[in-house]
Every structure is written in C-alpha cells, then in structure tokens.
Scaffold this active site. Structure first.
Site, PDB file in Angstrom:
ATOM      1  N   SER A   1       0.819  -1.218   0.000  1.00 28.12           N
ATOM      2  CA  SER A   1       0.000   0.000   0.000  1.00 28.12           C
ATOM      3  C   SER A   1       0.854   1.270   0.000  1.00 28.12           C
ATOM      4  CB  SER A   1      -0.934  -0.002   1.214  1.00 28.12           C
ATOM      5  OG  SER A   1      -0.194  -0.228   2.403  1.00 28.12           O
TER       6      SER A   1
ATOM      7  N   HIS B   1     -40.089  23.333 -12.484  1.00 26.92           N
ATOM      8  CA  HIS B   1     -40.104  22.509 -13.719  1.00 26.92           C
ATOM      9  C   HIS B   1     -39.309  23.178 -14.844  1.00 26.92           C
ATOM     10  CE1 HIS B   1     -43.534  20.402 -11.798  1.00 26.92           C
ATOM     11  NE2 HIS B   1     -43.923  21.623 -11.472  1.00 26.92           N
TER      12      HIS B   1
ATOM     13  N   SER C   1     -12.976  26.489 -28.257  1.00 24.54           N
ATOM     14  CA  SER C   1     -13.101  25.295 -29.094  1.00 24.54           C
ATOM     15  C   SER C   1     -11.963  25.285 -30.102  1.00 24.54           C
ATOM     16  CB  SER C   1     -14.449  25.328 -29.821  1.00 24.54           C
ATOM     17  OG  SER C   1     -14.397  24.525 -30.978  1.00 24.54           O
TER      18      SER C   1
ATOM     19  N   LYS D   1     -16.602  30.095 -29.879  1.00 21.73           N
ATOM     20  CA  LYS D   1     -17.034  29.420 -28.658  1.00 21.73           C
ATOM     21  C   LYS D   1     -16.302  29.862 -27.400  1.00 21.73           C
ATOM     22  CE  LYS D   1     -19.067  25.593 -28.723  1.00 21.73           C
ATOM     23  NZ  LYS D   1     -20.366  25.211 -28.215  1.00 21.73           N
TER      24      LYS D   1
ATOM     25  N   ASN E   1     -16.712  28.138 -23.687  1.00 26.10           N
ATOM     26  CA  ASN E   1     -17.453  27.042 -23.044  1.00 26.10           C
ATOM     27  C   ASN E   1     -17.288  27.027 -21.525  1.00 26.10           C
ATOM     28  OD1 ASN E   1     -18.316  26.071 -25.544  1.00 26.10           O
ATOM     29  ND2 ASN E   1     -16.438  24.858 -25.797  1.00 26.10           N
TER      30      ASN E   1
ATOM     31  N   GLU F   1     -18.920  22.267 -16.066  1.00 25.72           N
ATOM     32  CA  GLU F   1     -19.241  20.920 -16.545  1.00 25.72           C
ATOM     33  C   GLU F   1     -18.376  19.862 -15.849  1.00 25.72           C
ATOM     34  OE1 GLU F   1     -18.858  21.149 -20.806  1.00 25.72           O
ATOM     35  OE2 GLU F   1     -20.483  22.609 -20.943  1.00 25.72           O
TER      36      GLU F   1
ATOM     37  N   TYR G   1     -10.243  -6.433  12.191  1.00 20.37           N
ATOM     38  CA  TYR G   1      -9.561  -5.943  10.987  1.00 20.37           C
ATOM     39  C   TYR G   1      -9.512  -7.005   9.897  1.00 20.37           C
ATOM     40  CZ  TYR G   1      -6.095  -4.271   7.718  1.00 20.37           C
ATOM     41  OH  TYR G   1      -5.475  -3.879   6.562  1.00 20.37           O
TER      42      TYR G   1
ATOM     43  N   GLN H   1      -8.006  -1.865   3.517  1.00 21.78           N
ATOM     44  CA  GLN H   1      -6.961  -1.089   2.849  1.00 21.78           C
ATOM     45  C   GLN H   1      -7.544  -0.322   1.655  1.00 21.78           C
ATOM     46  OE1 GLN H   1      -2.849  -2.652   2.594  1.00 21.78           O
ATOM     47  NE2 GLN H   1      -3.233  -2.780   0.401  1.00 21.78           N
TER      48      GLN H   1
ATOM     49  N   LYS I   1      -8.464   3.741   1.290  1.00 19.94           N
ATOM     50  CA  LYS I   1      -7.567   4.895   1.179  1.00 19.94           C
ATOM     51  C   LYS I   1      -7.596   5.615  -0.158  1.00 19.94           C
ATOM     52  CE  LYS I   1      -4.993   2.900   4.785  1.00 19.94           C
ATOM     53  NZ  LYS I   1      -5.989   1.795   4.777  1.00 19.94           N
TER      54      LYS I   1
HETATM   55  N1  ARG Z   1      -1.918  -1.294   4.773  1.00 19.83           N
HETATM   56  C1  ARG Z   1      -2.851  -1.764   5.746  1.00 19.83           C
HETATM   57  C2  ARG Z   1      -4.178  -1.052   5.602  1.00 19.83           C
HETATM   58  O1  ARG Z   1      -4.208  -0.084   4.928  1.00 19.83           O
HETATM   59  C3  ARG Z   1      -2.288  -1.527   7.101  1.00 19.83           C
HETATM   60  C4  ARG Z   1      -2.710  -2.476   8.134  1.00 19.83           C
HETATM   61  C5  ARG Z   1      -2.082  -3.792   7.915  1.00 19.83           C
HETATM   62  N2  ARG Z   1      -2.468  -4.731   8.879  1.00 19.83           N
HETATM   63  C6  ARG Z   1      -2.383  -6.029   8.668  1.00 19.83           C
HETATM   64  N3  ARG Z   1      -2.727  -6.816   9.605  1.00 19.83           N
HETATM   65  N4  ARG Z   1      -1.995  -6.529   7.530  1.00 19.83           N
HETATM   66  O2  ARG Z   1      -5.183  -1.431   6.104  1.00 19.83           O
END
Ligand code: ARG
Length: 470
Positions: free
Chosen positions: A23, A156, A277, A283, A285, A290, A317, A322, A325
């Site tokens: 990650s 409307h 354009s 034009k 725009n 948009e 967990y 993950q 993010k």
């Molecule tokens: N990169 C993981 C996440 O974003 C961090 C936590 C990892 N924990 C684990 N037990 N593998 O969730």
C-alpha cells in the site's frame, strides 16, 4: 522487499503477491500522520515506564530526523517497503539501531493505520470546511450586491414567480451552510483515538490511552478495541458529506451552464474560467462548471465503493479495509479542487442584471400576483385563479403580458380590476411584497444577509478551539 513479519515464513513472497498487497504507493500520503502517531505513542510508553527516557529520546530524534529528511527530499519513500509503517520503522532501526526495534511495543499496524487514517481525515474535514466557508463568503457578497436584481424563479424549469438573484444565491448559501454543520458533526463524532486497541484485543502493557489521545488532540480514546480497528464509519460519513457538497455544487453548475448559454445570457463566465473550441472560433465554453458536475459521480463512486467494501467484513480488521484509502484520498482532493475552482468562477462571473430583469417580466411570472389582487378585493382564490387563467390565455393569443392589457380588456374578463392592478403586477411590486421569513422581498432578504454575516463572523473551528496545523 522490506517486510516486518518475515519470521514465521520459510519462503519469499511471490512478487505479484507483494505488489498486490503493498500500500506504500498511496499510504505515503499520511506519512506525517504516521510519524505524529508514533511520537505520541513513544512519549506515552516512556511516561508509563515501558521505554526508558533514553530510548524515548533516541526514537524521537530518529523519527523527527526521518520526517525532516523526507520533507527536504533527502530520503525517498520507495516501493521497496510494503507500507508507510514499514518504511518508517525500517528507517528508524537503520538510524538508531536497537532502540528503534522498540517503537512498535504495544501497537499493531491495525490500530496504527486506524489512527493514521483518522488523523488524516480529521484534518481534511477542517480544510474542506474552510473551502466551503470561503464559498459562503463569496455568495454573501453576491447577495449583498443583488438584493434588487430581479430574475425569474423557476419550477419545472418553467418561469414561475419573480425572485431576486440574492434570493437565488441564498438558497445555495443554506445548502452549503448545512454542509458545514455536517462537517462539524463528523469532526466531533470521529475525534476519538483508536491507538492502543492493538491488533484487536488491546494490549497487556499498561498503556495510558487517555494520555495518547490528549497528545494527539482527540476528545478521548475509543471505547472498544475491536471496533477501533475495524470502524470506517467516519470515512463513510465524510464521503457522504463530500457527496452532498458535490451534489450541491453540481446543481449550481447546471444552473450556471444554463445561465451562461446564448439562450439565457443571465451570466457571463470570466475568460479566465472558460475555455474555447479547437474548431469553432466563436465558442466560450463553461468547462469548469461541466467538470465539477462530472466529477460529482466520482465522489459518489467512492462513497458507494467503501459502503460496499465494508458491508460484508466480519470483526475485526480485514485487509479489505486497505481499499478505503485511494478512493477517499481521491474524493477529498476532487471535492477540494472543485470547491476552490467553483468559488473562483462565481467570484469573477458577471451577472447580467438587465437580462435577468427582462426575463423576469416575461412569461407571466406575475400571474399569481394578479390572482392575489382579486382575492384582496373579495374574489375567492379558486375563482381568481380561473379568471387570471383566462387572462393569460387571452394574452398568449395577443402576444402580450398582463400589464400590457388596457383597463377595458381587463374589465371585460373581470369587473373587479381597477387602475391599481398595474402596480400590483409590476415585477418589483411582486417581489417587494413577499416579506415573510425566507421570502425574496428585499427587506426580508437584507435581514437574512445580516444573519448570514453574523454566522460567517463566527467560526465553529475557533469556538471549539481547534487549531489547524499548516
Ligand atoms: N496497509 C494496511 C491497511 O491499509 C495496514 C494495516 C495492515 N495490517 C495487517 N494486519 N496486515 O489497512
């Protein structure tokens, strides 16, 4: 490949598995929060006698050194580490040796990542709130300047009754004001520290979770360690708030696009906020409007993606989390970009008051007022409605407005009409007489603007004693 957990394994991780699992490419975004969390953790460990003062000092020196080197570009965060947590810990050990190996005492990456993400999100809630506030300031300026800029109000997308530009802007002020109150709620609801939850079941060390929480500016520690490592409600709530902000921006953009069209000409977008354009030289725009409208889908997508990811996850967990993010980061950056650009577009836009006013005077926006006139002279509303309906039909045939009819023509349809009807159906009179709370009448509007300015002079962030780190 730098991994924290190699001991139990007899084989190297398959490269594709490593890449799939890693990650670091995105969680480096909360590099600062990761260090900040580790600093608080270490200070607490030393206070509790779990680390010596010397160990604490060494670790803090190492951590602040890493932070500085990354910020100055002397140290690169590279894909050679699995995640940001591994990057920091490995670098710390490399710098200070054995003391560095004690950093992770009484901590898991599960509560660590929960903390990092929360710290990051918490700060972004404040940044987004500031951008919404700036937009509100711009809107109130437009409102102040346009209390008597008459324009048609629509239902409307058909002309309905006359309003003012201030009133129209005021509707958006209300929407974005509610958005801010949502952000404030989210901030306070999420402001509890998950660190100390460990992997899921707390730890056997005598951690002082209240102390860690206070060091990091939280209102307290979270109350259930399993929930602490597996709660992503605050992300979902924030994405829902961002989606609502985007929905409001998108509606507003849709109107700007219409108003900027050749047919409406209510506004002219500033050259700096429009595009041309490649083929049609004439034009200009409204691309920004948009794009904001278009990017709304992307933010909704993040919300739905994370809702879906979370719906089948057993406690506590799981690695699925993950996935919160990248989408959250993208949604935050998208919404912030849209808010900033949108504000600039509104601030620099030209409002064509004369075009709006002409448009307001056409399309029988005063028909309700003509009916109200008759009601004021004893005609029951339902009959008045029908009389004015016939009046409108007559005008459509004659291609004119109610105000263009002669007294004879009016009297033929209803003898109740007198000379003062002409003032009653004047667009300005129609608006001026709407003075109930929330109505567009200039007097009512000025009061509302006063309230809005008072609201903007105060700030929930200050009142709640929140300092935004820069
Ligand atoms: N990169 C993981 C996440 O974003 C961090 C936590 C990892 N924990 C684990 N037990 N593998 O969730």
């Amino acid at each position: 490949m730098a991994q924290l957990w190699g001991g139990r394994f007899t084989k190297e991780t398959d490269q594709l598995v490593y890449n799939f699992n890693a990650s670091i490419s995105f969680d480096q975004k909360f590099f600062r929060q990761d260090i900040e969390g580790s600093i608080a953790h270490v200070v607490m460990l030393a206070k509790q006698g779990i680390l010596t003062k010397e160990e604490k000092d060494e670790i803090l020196k190492g951590l602040t050194g890493i932070r500085q080197d990354v910020e100055e570009g002397k140290l690169q965060i590279t894909e050679e580490y699995e995640d940001i947590h591994s990057f920091v810990e490995a670098n710390l050990i490399e710098r200070i040796g054995d003391a560095g190996k004690k950093l992770h005492t009484g901590r898991s990456r599960n509560d660590q990542v929960a903390l990092d993400m929360r710290l990051y999100t918490r700060l972004e809630v404040l940044y987004v709130d500031e951008l919404v506030k700036t937009l509100l300031q711009t809107l109130v300026t437009v409102m102040e300047d346009n209390v008597e800029t008459y324009m048609p109000g629509f239902t409307h997308l058909q002309k309905a009754q006359p309003v003012t530009l201030a009133h129209h802007m005021g509707a958006y002020f209300e929407m974005f004001k509610r958005d801010r109150s949502r952000l404030k709620d989210i901030y306070h609801r999420m402001n509890y520290c998950p660190l100390g939850a460990g992997a899921l079941a707390g730890t056997t060390y005598p951690l002082d979770r209240n102390y860690t929480a206070s060091l990091l500016g939280f209102e307290g520690p979270t109350s259930n360690s399993m929930d602490s490592v597996s709660d992503r409600d605050y992300v979902i709530e924030f994405l829902a708030a961002l989606s609502t902000i985007m929905m409001h921006l998108s509606r507003f953009c849709e109107e700007i696009i219409l108003w900027n069209s050749n047919e409406y000409r209510f506004v002219e977008i500033d050259d700096a906020y429009a595009t041309g354009s490649s083929i049609m030289p004439q034009k200009k725009n409204p691309d920004i409007a948009e794009l904001v409208r278009g990017k709304t889908g992307r933010v909704y997508g993040a919300l739905f993606s994370i809702l879906t990811t979370m719906k089948g996850i057993p406690l506590a967990y799981n690695k699925d989390m993950q996935e919160d993010k990248e989408l959250t980061f993208d949604a935050i950056d998208t919404a912030k970009g849209c808010l900033a650009l949108f504000e600039g577009m509104i601030r620099t836009m030209k409002f064509n008051a004369d075009v709006m006013e002409k448009s307001a005077a056409m399309g029988f926006t005063n028909a309700t007022d003509a009916a109200d006139y008759l009601v004021g002279r004893g005609v029951p509303f339902r009959d008045a409605h029908s009389i004015v309906g016939r009046l409108v039909l007559y005008c459509i045939d004659k291609k004119c407005g109610i105000e263009d009819l002669s007294m004879e023509e009016l009297k033929e349809i209803s003898p109740v009409f007198e000379e003062d009807i002409y003032d009653a159906v004047n667009i300005k009179t129609c608006v001026e007489r709407r003075l109930t709370v929330g109505a567009p009448g200039p007097e009512a509007m000025r009061k509302v603007i006063g309230i809005y300015k008072e609201y903007l002079a105060k700030d929930w962030q200050d009142e709640d004693e929140i300092n935004i780190p820069r």
